[in-house]
Write a protein that holds these residues in place. Structure first.
Motif, PDB file in Angstrom:
ATOM      1  N   ASP A  65     -46.693  -7.647   1.953  1.00  0.00           N
ATOM      2  CA  ASP A  65     -45.392  -7.226   1.442  1.00  0.00           C
ATOM      3  C   ASP A  65     -45.485  -6.594   0.057  1.00  0.00           C
ATOM      4  OD1 ASP A  65     -42.362  -7.368   1.704  1.00  0.00           O
ATOM      5  OD2 ASP A  65     -42.668  -8.460  -0.162  1.00  0.00           O
ATOM      6  N   LEU A  66     -46.317  -7.155  -0.828  1.00  0.00           N
ATOM      7  CA  LEU A  66     -46.425  -6.627  -2.180  1.00  0.00           C
ATOM      8  C   LEU A  66     -46.968  -5.211  -2.180  1.00  0.00           C
ATOM      9  CD1 LEU A  66     -46.262  -6.988  -5.235  1.00  0.00           C
ATOM     10  CD2 LEU A  66     -48.552  -8.015  -5.178  1.00  0.00           C
ATOM     11  N   ALA A  67     -47.997  -4.958  -1.389  1.00  0.00           N
ATOM     12  CA  ALA A  67     -48.576  -3.604  -1.307  1.00  0.00           C
ATOM     13  C   ALA A  67     -47.552  -2.611  -0.770  1.00  0.00           C
ATOM     14  CB  ALA A  67     -49.822  -3.615  -0.423  1.00  0.00           C
ATOM     15  N   CYS A  68     -46.709  -3.057   0.161  1.00  0.00           N
ATOM     16  CA  CYS A  68     -45.663  -2.185   0.704  1.00  0.00           C
ATOM     17  C   CYS A  68     -44.679  -1.780  -0.388  1.00  0.00           C
ATOM     18  CB  CYS A  68     -44.940  -2.899   1.840  1.00  0.00           C
ATOM     19  SG  CYS A  68     -43.550  -1.964   2.529  1.00  0.00           S
ATOM     20  N   ARG A  69     -44.299  -2.725  -1.214  1.00  0.00           N
ATOM     21  CA  ARG A  69     -43.371  -2.424  -2.304  1.00  0.00           C
ATOM     22  C   ARG A  69     -43.978  -1.414  -3.275  1.00  0.00           C
ATOM     23  NH1 ARG A  69     -39.492  -6.885  -2.688  1.00  0.00           N
ATOM     24  NH2 ARG A  69     -40.010  -8.398  -1.072  1.00  0.00           N
ATOM     25  N   ILE A  70     -45.274  -1.547  -3.531  1.00  0.00           N
ATOM     26  CA  ILE A  70     -45.947  -0.662  -4.482  1.00  0.00           C
ATOM     27  C   ILE A  70     -46.048   0.757  -3.946  1.00  0.00           C
ATOM     28  CG2 ILE A  70     -48.162  -0.211  -5.627  1.00  0.00           C
ATOM     29  CD1 ILE A  70     -48.533  -3.222  -5.850  1.00  0.00           C
ATOM     30  N   MET A  71     -46.132   0.934  -2.625  1.00  0.00           N
ATOM     31  CA  MET A  71     -46.298   2.264  -2.036  1.00  0.00           C
ATOM     32  C   MET A  71     -45.158   3.204  -2.406  1.00  0.00           C
ATOM     33  SD  MET A  71     -49.173   2.535  -0.488  1.00  0.00           S
ATOM     34  CE  MET A  71     -49.823   1.434  -1.747  1.00  0.00           C
ATOM     35  N   SER A  72     -43.930   2.779  -2.120  1.00  0.00           N
ATOM     36  CA  SER A  72     -42.778   3.634  -2.442  1.00  0.00           C
ATOM     37  C   SER A  72     -42.629   3.797  -3.947  1.00  0.00           C
ATOM     38  CB  SER A  72     -41.490   3.031  -1.865  1.00  0.00           C
ATOM     39  OG  SER A  72     -41.538   3.028  -0.462  1.00  0.00           O
ATOM     40  N   TYR A  73     -42.865   2.736  -4.672  1.00  0.00           N
ATOM     41  CA  TYR A  73     -42.761   2.761  -6.135  1.00  0.00           C
ATOM     42  C   TYR A  73     -43.728   3.794  -6.722  1.00  0.00           C
ATOM     43  CZ  TYR A  73     -43.126   1.009 -10.956  1.00  0.00           C
ATOM     44  OH  TYR A  73     -43.156   0.904 -12.318  1.00  0.00           O
ATOM     45  N   SER A  74     -44.979   3.781  -6.261  1.00  0.00           N
ATOM     46  CA  SER A  74     -45.995   4.682  -6.817  1.00  0.00           C
ATOM     47  C   SER A  74     -45.685   6.141  -6.514  1.00  0.00           C
ATOM     48  CB  SER A  74     -47.379   4.324  -6.265  1.00  0.00           C
ATOM     49  OG  SER A  74     -47.438   4.546  -4.863  1.00  0.00           O
ATOM     50  N   LEU A  75     -45.137   6.410  -5.320  1.00  0.00           N
ATOM     51  CA  LEU A  75     -44.822   7.792  -4.958  1.00  0.00           C
ATOM     52  C   LEU A  75     -43.820   8.399  -5.920  1.00  0.00           C
ATOM     53  CD1 LEU A  75     -44.872  10.236  -3.013  1.00  0.00           C
ATOM     54  CD2 LEU A  75     -43.029   9.116  -1.747  1.00  0.00           C
ATOM     55  N   TYR A  76     -42.774   7.663  -6.251  1.00  0.00           N
ATOM     56  CA  TYR A  76     -41.714   8.225  -7.063  1.00  0.00           C
ATOM     57  C   TYR A  76     -41.993   8.141  -8.556  1.00  0.00           C
ATOM     58  CZ  TYR A  76     -39.638   8.721  -2.610  1.00  0.00           C
ATOM     59  OH  TYR A  76     -39.420   9.100  -1.310  1.00  0.00           O
ATOM     60  N   VAL A  77     -42.817   7.184  -8.977  1.00  0.00           N
ATOM     61  CA  VAL A  77     -43.297   7.220 -10.358  1.00  0.00           C
ATOM     62  C   VAL A  77     -44.116   8.483 -10.576  1.00  0.00           C
ATOM     63  CG1 VAL A  77     -44.873   6.149 -12.010  1.00  0.00           C
ATOM     64  CG2 VAL A  77     -43.252   4.732 -10.764  1.00  0.00           C
ATOM     65  N   ASN A  78     -44.979   8.800  -9.613  1.00  0.00           N
ATOM     66  CA  ASN A  78     -45.792  10.014  -9.728  1.00  0.00           C
ATOM     67  C   ASN A  78     -44.942  11.277  -9.683  1.00  0.00           C
ATOM     68  OD1 ASN A  78     -47.130  12.201  -7.576  1.00  0.00           O
ATOM     69  ND2 ASN A  78     -48.391  11.756  -9.348  1.00  0.00           N
ATOM     70  N   MET A  79     -44.006  11.332  -8.735  1.00  0.00           N
ATOM     71  CA  MET A  79     -43.212  12.547  -8.579  1.00  0.00           C
ATOM     72  C   MET A  79     -42.421  12.873  -9.833  1.00  0.00           C
ATOM     73  SD  MET A  79     -40.172  13.429  -5.848  1.00  0.00           S
ATOM     74  CE  MET A  79     -41.186  13.047  -4.430  1.00  0.00           C
ATOM     75  N   TYR A  80     -41.712  11.890 -10.371  1.00  0.00           N
ATOM     76  CA  TYR A  80     -40.845  12.166 -11.508  1.00  0.00           C
ATOM     77  C   TYR A  80     -41.598  12.204 -12.835  1.00  0.00           C
ATOM     78  CZ  TYR A  80     -36.954  12.036  -8.337  1.00  0.00           C
ATOM     79  OH  TYR A  80     -36.092  12.335  -7.309  1.00  0.00           O
ATOM     80  N   SER A  81     -42.703  11.484 -12.931  1.00  0.00           N
ATOM     81  CA  SER A  81     -43.528  11.635 -14.140  1.00  0.00           C
ATOM     82  C   SER A  81     -44.178  13.008 -14.153  1.00  0.00           C
ATOM     83  CB  SER A  81     -44.590  10.529 -14.219  1.00  0.00           C
ATOM     84  OG  SER A  81     -45.494  10.601 -13.126  1.00  0.00           O
ATOM     85  N   SER A  82     -44.594  13.514 -12.981  1.00  0.00           N
ATOM     86  CA  SER A  82     -45.145  14.872 -12.903  1.00  0.00           C
ATOM     87  C   SER A  82     -44.107  15.899 -13.324  1.00  0.00           C
ATOM     88  CB  SER A  82     -45.627  15.172 -11.483  1.00  0.00           C
ATOM     89  OG  SER A  82     -46.747  14.393 -11.139  1.00  0.00           O
ATOM     90  N   ILE A  83     -42.882  15.723 -12.838  1.00  0.00           N
ATOM     91  CA  ILE A  83     -41.809  16.655 -13.184  1.00  0.00           C
ATOM     92  C   ILE A  83     -41.578  16.674 -14.696  1.00  0.00           C
ATOM     93  CG2 ILE A  83     -39.296  16.950 -13.062  1.00  0.00           C
ATOM     94  CD1 ILE A  83     -39.463  16.186 -10.113  1.00  0.00           C
ATOM     95  N   TYR A  84     -41.537  15.505 -15.314  1.00  0.00           N
ATOM     96  CA  TYR A  84     -41.250  15.449 -16.752  1.00  0.00           C
ATOM     97  C   TYR A  84     -42.448  15.872 -17.593  1.00  0.00           C
ATOM     98  CZ  TYR A  84     -36.508  13.705 -16.721  1.00  0.00           C
ATOM     99  OH  TYR A  84     -35.138  13.616 -16.587  1.00  0.00           O
ATOM    100  N   PHE A  85     -43.666  15.538 -17.163  1.00  0.00           N
ATOM    101  CA  PHE A  85     -44.837  16.000 -17.913  1.00  0.00           C
ATOM    102  C   PHE A  85     -44.939  17.525 -17.854  1.00  0.00           C
ATOM    103  CE2 PHE A  85     -46.899  11.657 -17.448  1.00  0.00           C
ATOM    104  CZ  PHE A  85     -46.862  11.393 -18.811  1.00  0.00           C
ATOM    105  N   LEU A  86     -44.692  18.108 -16.685  1.00  0.00           N
ATOM    106  CA  LEU A  86     -44.720  19.567 -16.554  1.00  0.00           C
ATOM    107  C   LEU A  86     -43.640  20.212 -17.422  1.00  0.00           C
ATOM    108  CD1 LEU A  86     -45.253  19.970 -12.698  1.00  0.00           C
ATOM    109  CD2 LEU A  86     -46.852  20.666 -14.485  1.00  0.00           C
ATOM    110  N   THR A  87     -42.464  19.595 -17.450  1.00  0.00           N
ATOM    111  CA  THR A  87     -41.363  20.144 -18.243  1.00  0.00           C
ATOM    112  C   THR A  87     -41.667  20.073 -19.738  1.00  0.00           C
ATOM    113  OG1 THR A  87     -39.796  19.448 -16.533  1.00  0.00           O
ATOM    114  CG2 THR A  87     -38.901  19.997 -18.691  1.00  0.00           C
ATOM    115  N   VAL A  88     -42.098  18.901 -20.191  1.00  0.00           N
ATOM    116  CA  VAL A  88     -42.412  18.735 -21.615  1.00  0.00           C
ATOM    117  C   VAL A  88     -43.559  19.642 -22.020  1.00  0.00           C
ATOM    118  CG1 VAL A  88     -43.304  17.106 -23.324  1.00  0.00           C
ATOM    119  CG2 VAL A  88     -41.526  16.383 -21.739  1.00  0.00           C
ATOM    120  N   LEU A  89     -44.559  19.756 -21.169  1.00  0.00           N
ATOM    121  CA  LEU A  89     -45.690  20.638 -21.444  1.00  0.00           C
ATOM    122  C   LEU A  89     -45.239  22.083 -21.621  1.00  0.00           C
ATOM    123  CD1 LEU A  89     -48.797  20.984 -21.607  1.00  0.00           C
ATOM    124  CD2 LEU A  89     -48.796  21.209 -19.119  1.00  0.00           C
ATOM    125  N   SER A  90     -44.350  22.536 -20.751  1.00  0.00           N
ATOM    126  CA  SER A  90     -43.844  23.907 -20.839  1.00  0.00           C
ATOM    127  C   SER A  90     -42.991  24.112 -22.082  1.00  0.00           C
ATOM    128  CB  SER A  90     -43.023  24.238 -19.582  1.00  0.00           C
ATOM    129  OG  SER A  90     -43.809  24.124 -18.419  1.00  0.00           O
TER     130      SER A  90
END
Length: 349
Positions: free
Chosen positions: A113-138
């Motif tokens: 169960d714990l690994a399942c919770r981390i799966m969705s969490y990790s996907l969206y941490v990556n997606m939105y951190s990528s969006i903000y890092f790309l934005t701040v970088l630009s």
């Protein structure tokens, strides 16, 4: 409080309804939903795509992190943002083998169960951190080009690390609600990464918050930076070669970031919103479900595209890469020469 739910809509995870999650008591609706599953398509599509992303992303981001961490005579704030972006991508990529296993087993989760919770969490941490890092970088590239002297403090190494820390804290705190949604036992299989349609109204509301704060705001910021840098290039002649290089790198950074936004993030956010808004129990929209599946894979593929940004727009990245390869080549040559000497010595004996 709303910001804490920013990517929670994302507890929709793969955003594809699974009939086993539908608790409607109407037999006709249940039958319609069962015929609307895309399990076979996911089983064939996700493992292949995720494995490709895993191999390409591991090689690209692993090499990039190695290059960024090599000692070099000059380090800039741009490299700090790119290093954090590469780390975010690599952390997410490490979860892909678990997703591949899940779909190869026909949507059956075996990792707890714990690994399942981390799966969705990790996907969206990556997606939105990528969006903000790309934005701040630009934005930093743009400001350093248009106002190079008035905004020196913004582009300092210390300021870059502080800003990265703020982004990490915000992005890791926002989707913590996802950690409440774990695996669910249905018959003899354990489901994970599926849409919980019992919370569809709540998900629709959170989708709008995430759409505005997580995508539209950064996207419009990038677009404004692009228009402003184009205006600056057309308005003023830049005689110095150094400044021309600076303008070119800023423009390259923003263009690559926009391409990643348009290719990876725009389709997913558009279809995710359309899917949630048009969701009705008992109505099958298999084409839309498959389209969301494809766009989710595109969103995950941003991890493979970001290394292109480092190579073409990174500060001294090519020089760092050449130096790292030269250093590795020299070590391999020395090791080879040592082995030959040992062999000759043994043969002489």
């Amino acid at each position: 409080k709303k910001l804490m739910f920013l990517p929670t809509l994302i507890s929709t995870s793969e955003m594809e309804p699974n009939s086993t999650f539908n608790n409607n008591n109407n037999d006709n609706n249940n039958n319609k939903n069962e015929n609307c599953t895309v399990e076979n398509f996911k089983r064939e599509f996700y493992p292949v795509i995720y494995l490709i992303i895993f191999v390409g992303g591991t090689l690209g981001n692993g090499l990039s992190i190695y290059v960024f961490l090599q000692p070099y005579k000059k380090t800039t704030s741009v490299n700090v943002f790119m290093l954090n972006l590469a780390i975010s991508d690599l952390l997410f990529i490490s979860t892909l083998p678990f997703r591949v296993d899940y779909y190869l087993r026909g949507s059956n989760w075996i990792f707890g169960d714990l690994a399942c919770r981390i799966m969705s969490y990790s996907l969206y941490v990556n997606m939105y951190s990528s969006i903000y890092f790309l934005t701040v970088l630009s934005v930093v590239r743009f400001l350093a080009t248009v106002h190079p002297f008035r905004l020196l403090h913004i582009s300092s190494i210390r300021s870059a690390w502080i800003l990265c820390g703020i982004i990490w804290i915000f992005m890791m705190a926002s989707p913590t609600v996802l950690l409440k949604n774990g695996s669910e036992q249905k018959g003899n299989v354990t489901l994970c990464l599926e849409l919980n349609v019992s919370k569809i109204t709540e998900l629709q509301i959170m989708n709008y918050v995430a759409l505005v704060m997580g995508f539209l705001l950064p996207f419009f910021t990038l677009s404004i930076c692009y228009l402003m840098i184009i205006r600056a290039l057309l308005k003023v002649e830049v005689p110095e070669a150094g400044l021309r290089v600076s303008h070119r790198k800023a423009l390259t950074t923003i263009i690559i970031a926009l391409i990643i936004f348009l290719l990876c993030f725009l389709p997913y956010h558009t279809l995710r919103t359309l899917h949630l808004v048009s969701w009705k129990v008992g109505i099958c929209k298999e084409g839309l479900h498959k389209a969301v599946t494809v766009t989710l894979a595109l969103a995950a593929a941003n991890s493979c595209l970001n290394p292109l940004l480092y190579y073409f727009a990174g500060e001294n990245f090519k020089d760092r890469l050449r130096a790292a390869l030269r250093k590795h080549s020299q070590k391999a040559k020395m090791k080879c020469n040592f082995s030959v000497c040992v062999w000759l010595k043994n043969e002489t004996r």
